[in-house]
Scaffold this motif. Structure first.
Motif, mmCIF file in Angstrom:
data_model
loop_
_atom_site.group_PDB
_atom_site.id
_atom_site.type_symbol
_atom_site.label_atom_id
_atom_site.label_comp_id
_atom_site.label_asym_id
_atom_site.label_seq_id
_atom_site.Cartn_x
_atom_site.Cartn_y
_atom_site.Cartn_z
ATOM 1 N N VAL A 167 -10.487 -38.348 11.263
ATOM 2 C CA VAL A 167 -10.306 -36.319 10.548
ATOM 3 C C VAL A 167 -8.958 -36.166 10.626
ATOM 4 O O VAL A 167 -8.414 -36.007 11.806
ATOM 5 C CB VAL A 167 -11.404 -35.320 11.171
ATOM 6 N N GLY A 168 -8.833 -35.069 9.949
ATOM 7 C CA GLY A 168 -7.854 -34.470 10.124
ATOM 8 C C GLY A 168 -7.794 -33.323 10.928
ATOM 9 O O GLY A 168 -8.755 -33.655 11.852
ATOM 10 N N GLN A 180 -10.156 -29.593 13.622
ATOM 11 C CA GLN A 180 -10.216 -30.795 13.237
ATOM 12 C C GLN A 180 -10.832 -30.336 12.033
ATOM 13 O O GLN A 180 -11.542 -29.817 11.432
ATOM 14 C CB GLN A 180 -11.795 -30.872 13.422
ATOM 15 N N VAL A 181 -10.530 -31.415 10.910
ATOM 16 C CA VAL A 181 -10.864 -31.775 9.336
ATOM 17 C C VAL A 181 -11.086 -32.659 8.590
ATOM 18 O O VAL A 181 -10.472 -33.686 8.413
ATOM 19 C CB VAL A 181 -8.980 -31.146 8.527
ATOM 20 N N PRO A 182 -12.099 -32.538 8.355
ATOM 21 C CA PRO A 182 -12.727 -33.633 8.143
ATOM 22 C C PRO A 182 -12.727 -33.922 6.746
ATOM 23 O O PRO A 182 -12.464 -33.100 5.928
ATOM 24 C CB PRO A 182 -14.843 -33.197 8.358
ATOM 25 N N ASN A 183 -13.502 -35.117 6.289
ATOM 26 C CA ASN A 183 -12.891 -35.489 4.912
ATOM 27 C C ASN A 183 -14.041 -35.126 4.264
ATOM 28 O O ASN A 183 -14.270 -35.960 2.775
ATOM 29 C CB ASN A 183 -12.731 -36.753 4.320
ATOM 30 N N TYR A 184 -15.292 -34.869 4.840
ATOM 31 C CA TYR A 184 -16.781 -34.455 4.186
ATOM 32 C C TYR A 184 -17.460 -33.344 4.858
ATOM 33 O O TYR A 184 -17.193 -33.165 6.057
ATOM 34 C CB TYR A 184 -17.469 -36.140 4.374
ATOM 35 N N GLY A 185 -17.936 -32.709 3.517
ATOM 36 C CA GLY A 185 -18.527 -31.858 3.984
ATOM 37 C C GLY A 185 -19.011 -30.960 2.537
ATOM 38 O O GLY A 185 -18.792 -30.884 1.910
ATOM 39 N N ARG A 186 -19.063 -29.353 3.292
ATOM 40 C CA ARG A 186 -19.923 -28.655 2.580
ATOM 41 C C ARG A 186 -19.476 -27.200 2.562
ATOM 42 O O ARG A 186 -18.275 -26.364 3.107
ATOM 43 C CB ARG A 186 -21.656 -27.919 2.371
ATOM 44 N N ALA A 200 -2.786 -31.283 8.874
ATOM 45 C CA ALA A 200 -2.428 -33.028 8.764
ATOM 46 C C ALA A 200 -3.889 -33.053 8.278
ATOM 47 O O ALA A 200 -4.924 -32.905 9.001
ATOM 48 C CB ALA A 200 -1.992 -33.821 9.694
ATOM 49 N N ILE A 201 -3.535 -32.870 6.495
ATOM 50 C CA ILE A 201 -4.877 -33.120 5.717
ATOM 51 C C ILE A 201 -5.026 -34.563 5.379
ATOM 52 O O ILE A 201 -3.730 -35.013 5.260
ATOM 53 C CB ILE A 201 -5.022 -32.426 4.606
ATOM 54 N N GLU A 202 -5.418 -36.180 5.789
ATOM 55 C CA GLU A 202 -5.317 -37.149 5.316
ATOM 56 C C GLU A 202 -6.706 -38.016 5.253
ATOM 57 O O GLU A 202 -7.460 -38.122 6.154
ATOM 58 C CB GLU A 202 -4.999 -37.450 6.879
ATOM 59 N N LEU A 227 -13.321 -54.732 3.085
ATOM 60 C CA LEU A 227 -12.842 -54.186 1.827
ATOM 61 C C LEU A 227 -11.853 -53.359 1.997
ATOM 62 O O LEU A 227 -11.947 -52.870 3.439
ATOM 63 C CB LEU A 227 -13.722 -53.252 0.870
ATOM 64 N N PRO A 228 -10.775 -53.175 1.070
ATOM 65 C CA PRO A 228 -9.405 -52.178 1.716
ATOM 66 C C PRO A 228 -9.661 -51.285 1.920
ATOM 67 O O PRO A 228 -11.376 -50.504 1.317
ATOM 68 C CB PRO A 228 -8.611 -52.467 0.371
ATOM 69 N N SER A 229 -9.244 -50.228 2.306
ATOM 70 C CA SER A 229 -8.657 -48.821 2.954
ATOM 71 C C SER A 229 -7.865 -48.235 2.579
ATOM 72 O O SER A 229 -6.694 -49.192 2.952
ATOM 73 C CB SER A 229 -9.103 -48.977 4.509
ATOM 74 N N VAL A 230 -7.602 -47.224 2.606
ATOM 75 C CA VAL A 230 -6.198 -46.639 2.151
ATOM 76 C C VAL A 230 -6.189 -45.021 2.639
ATOM 77 O O VAL A 230 -6.919 -44.480 2.640
ATOM 78 C CB VAL A 230 -6.338 -45.900 0.318
ATOM 79 N N HIS A 231 -5.011 -44.693 3.072
ATOM 80 C CA HIS A 231 -4.783 -43.689 3.811
ATOM 81 C C HIS A 231 -3.619 -42.331 3.624
ATOM 82 O O HIS A 231 -2.483 -43.138 3.756
ATOM 83 C CB HIS A 231 -4.020 -44.037 5.475
ATOM 84 N N PHE A 232 -3.619 -41.286 3.059
ATOM 85 C CA PHE A 232 -2.168 -40.819 2.843
ATOM 86 C C PHE A 232 -2.396 -39.378 3.939
ATOM 87 O O PHE A 232 -3.824 -39.061 3.928
ATOM 88 C CB PHE A 232 -2.744 -40.419 1.240
ATOM 89 N N GLU A 233 -1.443 -39.007 3.844
ATOM 90 C CA GLU A 233 -1.715 -38.035 4.428
ATOM 91 C C GLU A 233 0.054 -37.191 4.195
ATOM 92 O O GLU A 233 0.858 -37.060 4.212
ATOM 93 C CB GLU A 233 -1.584 -38.336 5.844
#
Length: 269
Positions: A167-168, A180-186, A200-202, A227-233
């Motif tokens: 998580v971010g 903590q800043v997850p990349n999934y949620g409500r 840090a949002i990532e 399979l590939p993964s991508v990361h930006f922050e």
């Protein structure tokens, strides 16, 4: 504890975040097939020391390098090594500098040479999702609003795997602060965002399934399906009405355009 920064502290963090962007721009100028990620690590360490900074990642909980260099199916925390990079590789570089008591750290994913339309789309969508999340980093919103925006644009719209284990996070005098800043949620859930909190949002987004595993080195995290993964922050300061992005991708993007070894077609799509 979530720490709101003073304007003076934010100014220092913006300087440091911009230095990281400048460093990633230097990487963008020279990155090419045949290079090794250990060479990139050495370049980054020299840059940071020249700026009278400390490499944030080096010796962090025992991490033995200046950068994380994650190639193809490595999601994050990849060890720099002597393997030569090749056309078609996705190379994610994550690096940090500690200077004047505060941390700047973020990540960028580069494409070497020609790749399939599917990989180009993954890179484009992950980068877009980062900005979708940043749009929600405003005072009065909640962490879940950032998470929801990223998940909607990646998992819901394109069927990509949003990594759950990573998580971010908040950023300040140390690399990992609350929240903590997850990349999934409500939407409407999680910690309420107050002005002058730095995040840090990532997004870490997999082409295939969301599942990952950690290698025996205890650091390198790979996609379970290969399979590939991508990361930006980005480093982002919560503000009223519109978030303040402390890091500066325009520096990196300008450098990418000068390097014929890098594929920037996804930016133009």
């Amino acid at each position: 504890m979530i720490i709101q920064k003073t304007d003076a502290e934010i100014a220092i963090m913006k300087t440091n975040a911009t230095l990281v962007s400048q460093l990633l721009a230097e990487v963008a100028k020279v990155l090419k097939p045949g290079m090794t990620t250990l060479q990139i690590d050495a370049l980054c360490k020299t840059f940071i020391m020249d700026q009278k900074g400390v490499p944030t990642f080096l010796n962090f909980h025992g991490y033995p390098f200046t950068i994380c260099a994650s190639v193809n199916d490595v999601v994050v925390h990849g060890f720099p090594n002597e393997k030569e990079l090749k056309d078609g590789d996705i190379v994610s570089i994550d690096v940090g500098i500690t200077r004047d008591g505060y941390v700047g750290e973020h990540a960028y994913s580069f494409i070497l040479g020609e790749v399939s339309d599917e990989i180009s789309q993954l890179v484009k969508v992950t980068k877009e999702a980062l900005y979708k999340g940043i749009e929600q980093a405003i005072a009065g919103n909640r962490v879940g609003d950032i998470a929801f925006a990223i998940q909607q644009h990646t998992e819901k719209k394109y069927g990509y795997g949003v990594v759950r284990e990573l998580v971010g996070h908040g950023l300040g005098k140390t690399m990992h602060e609350d929240p903590q800043v997850p990349n999934y949620g409500r939407r409407g859930t999680g910690t309420k965002l107050n002005e002058n909190v730095v995040l840090a949002i990532e997004p870490m987004i997999n082409m295939g399934k969301k599942e990952v595993y950690t290698e025996e080195d205890g650091w390198t995290i790979r996609t379970a399906d290969g399979l590939p993964s991508v990361h930006f922050e980005h480093d982002v300061c919560v503000k009223k009405g519109k978030a303040l992005i402390l890091s500066d991708y325009s520096l990196i993007e300008a450098a990418e355009k000068t390097n014929s070894n890098l594929n920037i077609a996804y930016q133009l799509a």
